[in-house]
Design an enzyme around this catalytic site. Structure first.
Site, PDB file in Angstrom:
ATOM      1  N   LYS A 189       0.824  -1.213   0.000  1.00  0.00           N
ATOM      2  CA  LYS A 189       0.000   0.000   0.000  1.00  0.00           C
ATOM      3  C   LYS A 189       0.860   1.266   0.000  1.00  0.00           C
ATOM      4  O   LYS A 189       0.432   2.308  -0.498  1.00  0.00           O
ATOM      5  CB  LYS A 189      -0.976  -0.018   1.170  1.00  0.00           C
ATOM      6  CG  LYS A 189      -0.344  -0.008   2.564  1.00  0.00           C
ATOM      7  CD  LYS A 189      -0.094   1.382   3.098  1.00  0.00           C
ATOM      8  CE  LYS A 189       0.687   1.331   4.391  1.00  0.00           C
ATOM      9  NZ  LYS A 189       0.980   2.689   4.910  1.00  0.00           N
ATOM     10  N   THR A 246      -4.079   5.378   3.608  1.00  0.00           N
ATOM     11  CA  THR A 246      -2.813   5.918   3.128  1.00  0.00           C
ATOM     12  C   THR A 246      -2.948   6.618   1.780  1.00  0.00           C
ATOM     13  O   THR A 246      -2.142   7.495   1.457  1.00  0.00           O
ATOM     14  CB  THR A 246      -1.760   4.796   3.020  1.00  0.00           C
ATOM     15  OG1 THR A 246      -1.790   4.018   4.208  1.00  0.00           O
ATOM     16  CG2 THR A 246      -0.369   5.368   2.864  1.00  0.00           C
TER      17      THR A 246
END
Length: 328
Positions: A189, A246
């Site tokens: 990620k 994120t």
């Protein structure tokens, strides 16, 4: 299993935040910091320079003595991913056999292509490795805002005990035995967050950001399955949950790094100095994907930009001009 004392190795923002939540959970906490200036500031001012205005809980002891910290019942390894090996080498002869070492870094080691728990076991075969990951910002955790993460260990009973030890009313750890899946979510990620930051920095709009996040998750899923991760882990907190967080806010270092790239800053001027872990992970992730025949065009574009092989605009064009195909 008695886990009354916990050592947190690393006095940065995330380490300090985790020390706070462990102290609030009633544990005896040793916060180890190698940097003399930061250790002195933490001890004398009872405040982290990375989290201004956040006073350390009284139950936290600040130390530069790794041997003393290693006597704790469990150890949280909260140093950058590329520094885990060096700290583990120092810790290996100090930690008692079967001591849980919970890595809280999200990355893959450059050069060796090893996941963080693999580095732990290679350096200290006698300890019990685990991983903590999930959608969490240090400032939120330090302030006691509601947060949920995943703790994974090969031994399900150990994973559950660790979750109980660090959990509190505001910090909720779910436990798992899918160590690899949790590690893959956290590492992958970060790379995708850089891509989403580039989209924001270039002003390409919310629709493009949503598309990139969704297709990025498809890449994360393909990579995870190729390395044996469970589907429920990839769609859980440490996978999809962390990706959503994120890829959506400047609080993320990786996203902010991408924004800077999108605005025209050079990769070497905006990423590595700010500990954007995705900048280190991208080329390794791409190598590992190619090795197993996993298609990851977004990660490939990020790696190409970081290596100076493509401009940001060329990378965007490479994604937009890919052949149209069925969604999978």
């Amino acid at each position: 299993m008695s886990l009354d004392s916990i050592a947190v190795l690393g006095g940065g923002a995330w380490g300090t935040a985790l020390a706070q939540t462990c102290a609030r959970a009633g544990r005896q906490v040793t916060l180890w910091e190698n940097d003399a200036d930061n250790a002195s500031s933490l001890e004398q001012n009872r405040e982290s320079r990375f989290l201004p205005g956040m006073r350390l809980e009284d139950g936290i002891t600040v130390s530069r003595d790794l041997a003393a910290a290693a006597k704790s019942d469990a150890i949280l390894m909260v140093v950058p991913a590329q520094a885990v090996r060096s700290v583990m080498k120092s810790l290996a002869s100090l930690a008692a056999p079967r001591t849980p070492v919970i890595v809280c870094a999200k990355g893959i080691e450059a050069g060796t292509r090893k996941f963080m728990t693999e580095v732990v076991v290679e350096c200290a075969p006698g300890v019990s490795p685990a991983i903590l990951s999930g959608p969490s910002f240090a400032a939120d955790v330090a302030r006691g805002l509601p947060t949920a993460v995943t703790i994974a260990a090969g031994d399900g009973k150990l994973a559950g005990a660790l979750a109980q030890a660090v959990g509190s009313a505001s910090f909720r750890p779910y436990h798992s035995t899918d160590v690899r899946g949790v590690e893959i979510g956290g590492a992958t990620k970060n790379v995708l967050a850089i891509a989403c930051g580039i989209v924001a920095g270039r002003g390409l709009g919310a629709s493009a950001s949503a598309a990139l996040t969704t297709r990025g998750f498809a890449e994360l899923t393909r990579f995870g399955k190729a390395h044996g991760a469970r589907a429920e882990t990839l769609t859980g907190l440490s996978g999809l949950g962390d990706l959503i967080l994120t890829c959506s806010t400047p609080q993320s270092r990786n996203y902010s790094f991408g924004v800077a790239l999108g605005k025209g800053e050079r990769p070497d001027a905006s990423g590595r100095g700010k500990l954007a872990e995705g900048a280190f992970t991208a080329p390794v992730l791409l190598e590992m994907a190619r090795e197993r025949g996993v298609e990851m065009p977004i990660a490939a574009a990020v790696a190409a930009v970081l290596a100076g092989k493509m401009s940001v605009d060329e990378a965007i064009d490479s994604l937009l001009t890919r052949p149209i195909k069925a969604e999978e």
